[in-house]
Structure formats: C-alpha cells, structure tokens
Write an enzyme that holds these catalytic residues in place. Structure first.
Site, PDB file in Angstrom:
ATOM      1  N   GLU A  85     -12.746   2.189 -13.154  1.00  0.00           N
ATOM      2  CA  GLU A  85     -13.871   2.810 -13.872  1.00  0.00           C
ATOM      3  C   GLU A  85     -15.177   2.167 -13.409  1.00  0.00           C
ATOM      4  O   GLU A  85     -16.183   2.838 -13.218  1.00  0.00           O
ATOM      5  CB  GLU A  85     -13.753   2.584 -15.379  1.00  0.00           C
ATOM      6  N   SER A 108     -10.358  -4.737 -25.397  1.00  0.00           N
ATOM      7  CA  SER A 108      -9.576  -3.509 -25.326  1.00  0.00           C
ATOM      8  C   SER A 108     -10.528  -2.346 -25.090  1.00  0.00           C
ATOM      9  O   SER A 108     -11.743  -2.529 -24.991  1.00  0.00           O
ATOM     10  CB  SER A 108      -8.815  -3.285 -26.636  1.00  0.00           C
ATOM     11  N   LYS A 109      -9.960  -1.170 -25.015  1.00  0.00           N
ATOM     12  CA  LYS A 109     -10.733   0.059 -24.792  1.00  0.00           C
ATOM     13  C   LYS A 109     -11.917   0.206 -25.750  1.00  0.00           C
ATOM     14  O   LYS A 109     -12.931   0.796 -25.415  1.00  0.00           O
ATOM     15  CB  LYS A 109      -9.814   1.278 -24.965  1.00  0.00           C
ATOM     16  N   ARG A 110     -11.729  -0.315 -26.962  1.00  0.00           N
ATOM     17  CA  ARG A 110     -12.799  -0.214 -27.964  1.00  0.00           C
ATOM     18  C   ARG A 110     -14.110  -0.807 -27.474  1.00  0.00           C
ATOM     19  O   ARG A 110     -15.181  -0.449 -27.934  1.00  0.00           O
ATOM     20  CB  ARG A 110     -12.395  -0.953 -29.253  1.00  0.00           C
TER      21      ARG A 110
END
Ligand code: GLU
Length: 481
Positions: A251, A241-243
């Site tokens: 990106e 995830s983004k974490r």
C-alpha cells in the site's frame, strides 16, 4: 560471533497481505544476515490449507523484492515437509518422548469445559500418557510427554532469561488425528532441518517459544538463539492494525513511498543508533546489531515515515529519482494509454523530478505537482481568480502571451523568460509576486506549483501562449474581476 554459521529465516504464513509488522521481522533477519555474512532464508508456512492463498504468497515475494530483501536459497514450503514431520513424531513416540493419544474430540471438549467452569486452565489430563498405544489403525493424535516437574528456560538475546514451570505446560499435540503437524512442532523440525542458528521473530511468539524449547529438548536438537522483537503499536498505544490506517507494505509502495525510506523507517521501529534518523541501506547493514534492538514497544508514526520519505527523495540523484518516478507512473497508469509515450521522454522525466524534488514527500506528490501538464482546458478556482487576475496582471499576461507568440515552436531558455518578466514588471509597475501568481494560475489552474520558470520550461512556448490567452479570455468574460 562465528559468522560462517549465521542462518536466519523469515517464516510468514500466506494467510493475509503482509504488513509492516511482518516486514520488520523480515528486515531484521535480512540486515543481521547481511551484517554477519550469513544466510537469510524464506519459509512459507502454508500448512493452514483453508486460509493460505497463492495471492498472499505472491504478495510476500513482491513485497520482499520491492524492499530489496533478497533471500538466499529456494523458499521452503512447510506443507511439503509433511513426511519429515511425521517421521520425527514417530521417532519421539518410539523413544518415549511422546505418545499416541486416543481420546476422542468429545472427551477433550468436555474436559476443557469442566476445567473452565472450575476456573482452571484447560489442560489435557494425561489419560493416554502411559498407555503405550501402538499404531494399529485406531485413530490417534501424538502428544508430547511434557515433563511433569522442573522448569523450562528461554535465554532470549533481548529479554534475557525467561523461566516457566513445566507444570504450566500442557502435553502438547504434535500431530493431529489427520496426521498433520501442529504449528509449534512443524516450526521446530523445519528450523532444525534448515540449520537455523538464530530465531528472530515478534515477542508475541514468546509463549510458543516455551513449547518449542520443550520440543527441541525431546527431539535432542541443539537450541538456536532466540531474539524476540518488541511489539509495534499504533499512536493510541494499542497493537498496530488496520485501524491505524495503511499497514500493508505494498500500500505504501502504491502511494509513492520509496523502498529505501520504508527500509529505513521500519528498521527504526525497535532499533536505534544514537539520534540518527536517516540511514542508507548500506549503513543499516553495517551498523545493525542485536545489541541495539530495543526492549520496549515501538510506535508506528505515519507522519514520521512521510517526512523520512521526503528526505530519501531529496537524497536521490535526479537520474535515480527519474527512474523511481517512471516506475511509479508505470505502475499507477494515471495516463492510461499515454503512459508509455510519456515515459519514453527521459529528459522530460528528469526535468519533472528536478523541479519537484525539493518539495515532494512522495512519488505521487511529484505527479500531483505536475498534473497541469496532463490537463487541458484548465479551470480556475474563483477566489484565486478574483485575487490574481486583476487588470494590471492581465496586461502582464497579454504581454507575455505576445512574447510567446513571437517565439512559437522555439525552446526558450529560462533566462529569456526571466528577462521578459523583468521588462513586463517594469512596464506595468507590478510586483513579481503578483505577476508570478497570475502566470501560475493561468498555466496550472492552481497557485501552488513548482517554480514558475520550471513550469514554463515543462509546458513549452506554444502551450504557455495558449494558456495565457485562455486565462485572459476567461478573466475578460467574467467581468467584474
Ligand atoms: N508463521 C509465523 C507467523 O507468521 C512465524 C513463525 C516463526 O517465526 O517462528 O507469525
């Protein structure tokens, strides 16, 4: 395998920016479609009106295009199939496989609360199951008449047989009271209408697949083959995830990763072919097979992706890399209004990539390595200036500046510079390293850069002279060095 009937799809919901996990699903579908000479279709699952946004849909197309995952046929928009979903729901009611449920939301909520309080799994209690309610204007939702006995089986190409007792499965809502289809119902009708032969998606959908198989059976549709892909985890072994840092495909593009490296790396997240790490796109299409997809979860490792990106940078020809670097520079607009003028000089772009290709791990690093070309009035880090701008080295810089002055406006070949360096070394009794580092610092303001004769070539004789003089002047002013 009957290769003429291999039709797969990527079915993203445009409710967020697409991430690595989505694109692994897209890539596997794409590679298998190309491998088996089938079709790779795109379906935008945009039924969630609140959360779906056009910019997310655009990002899906943009990411797929960037990665070179070209799809066949026009993308299908799930929201446009509403009439078809309603038609099939009605057919299920007419054939007795589904029923109209008139229970108001309050009743369902109260039922759920009671069941939860009693420690039971919330399930509809079948109140309307055998009522045969007609469509007379009373609000209703349509529920599947899930068999009360027996078992439902999924035969998954990776996981094998999975069996669930029908008692565990609710009377699923197919159409909501507002007439819109639920996720599982829409997916089944659309997959059937798109003649999908293999449903390939993350194994987080396994629970949905059980429900979908029941819907397939009720509708009398032939089952597709199911291929559930293992999870992708972060380095702490929790779901990616983004974490865990950047997970958006675009990106990575914006940081200067190559689409080929991304495709290579993502392909390896759950698939392998012996010990091989580096794959071209053509190799992947040739080698990819369902049989070699792993059962166990894959761990996303940004360091390995970075390494692989460097390998792909080195595998490119100077011409190819120059094009990719130019595209990156145009996208990033680091040079603002100067960008287009800079990009027009193709020879120069090729010169830049030729001397940075061996060391750069991203396209952005190529730019960072030649930053000195775009800077005027360099500053020199103090510690390095003290170390390298010593009196004997400064003598060397003066001699080189004089040489440049004698050849103003001339393009000198590297050999000419090599000779003069040699003469200066002999005369000053300097070591090459000491002179080269002083020159490097004078020309770039740093002590790491592409090879010295390459940077001299990139700057040109006049700028070399000016920078050598500026460095000498600086060193003289800061006496004590
Ligand atoms: N729209 C679903 C998702 O983004 C995919 C559904 C499917 O592949 O069947 O997770």
């Amino acid at each position: 395998m009957n290769t003429t009937s291999f039709r797969v799809r990527f079915a993203p919901s445009p409710t967020g920016y697409p991430h690595v996990g989505n694109f692994r699903t897209a890539l596997y579908n794409f590679l298998l479609a190309r491998h088996y000479r089938g079709q790779f279709l795109l379906r935008i699952e945009d039924t969630d009106k609140e959360r779906s946004r056009p910019e997310y849909e655009e990002a899906i197309y943009e990411s797929l295009r960037w990665m070179g995952l070209d799809w066949d046929e026009e993308p299908v928009h799930q929201s446009r199939n509403l009439a078809r979903h309603q038609e099939e729901a009605r057919r299920l009611v007419d054939t007795g496989h589904a029923y109209r449920c008139r229970c108001p939301a309050e009743r369902i909520d109260a039922l759920r609360e009671r069941q939860m309080a009693a420690g039971l799994k919330p399930m509809y209690d079948g109140m309307c199951r055998d009522k045969n309610y007609p469509d007379d204007g009373t609000p209703f939702c349509v529920r599947l008449k899930t068999p009360r006995t027996g078992f439902t089986r999924i035969s998954d190409r990776i996981r094998g047989e999975i069996t669930v007792s029908n008692e565990e499965v609710d009377d699923l809502v197919l159409l909501r009271t507002d007439g819109t289809p639920t996720f599982n119902f829409a997916v089944v009708v659309d997959d059937h209408d798109m003649r999908i032969t293999h449903v390939i998606r993350g194994d987080d959908h396994l629970n949905n697949t059980i429900k979908q198989v029941l819907i397939y059976e009720a509708l009398g549709y032939p089952l597709p083959q199911f291929v559930h892909l293992p999870q992708i985890l972060g380095n702490d072994k929790t779901r990616l995830s983004k974490r865990h840092g950047a997970t958006g495909v675009l990106e990575y593009r914006d940081q200067g990763y190559l689409a080929d490296a991304m495709v290579n790396y993502i392909a390896r997240l759950g698939w392998g072919h012996g010990d091989q790490e580096f794959f071209t796109r053509e190799e992947l299409i040739r080698l990819f097979s369902i049989e070699e997809i792993n059962k166990s979860a894959a761990v996303f490792d940004p360091q390995k992706l970075l390494w692989l990106n460097g390998e792909h940078i080195r595998a490119k020809s100077v011409e190819e890399l120059a094009d990719l670097f130019a595209e990156h520079m145009r996208r990033k607009q680091y040079l603002g209004e100067q960008t287009e003028a800079f990009l027009r000089d193709r020879g120069r772009i090729q010169q830049i990539v030729a001397c940075t290709q061996v060391r750069a791990k991203t396209l952005d690093e190529i730019y960072q390595m030649v930053l000195f070309l775009f800077q005027e009035d360099l500053t020199y880090p103090e510690k390095e200036a003290q170390k390298f701008f010593r009196p004997d080295a400064l003598q060397g810089l003066r001699a080189l500046a004089a040489f440049a002055a004698a050849h103003r406006d001339q393009d000198l070949p590297p050999e000419a510079w090599e000779q003069v360096f040699q003469r200066v070394l002999n005369k000053q009794g300097l070591k090459m390293k000491a002179l080269a580092q002083a020159v490097r610092l004078a020309l770039t303001g740093t002590v790491v850069s592409p090879p010295i004769f390459d940077i001299i070539g990139l700057l040109g004789t006049n700028r070399v002279e000016a920078r050598l003089r500026a460095a000498v002047e600086y060193a003289e002013k800061h006496a004590g060095i």
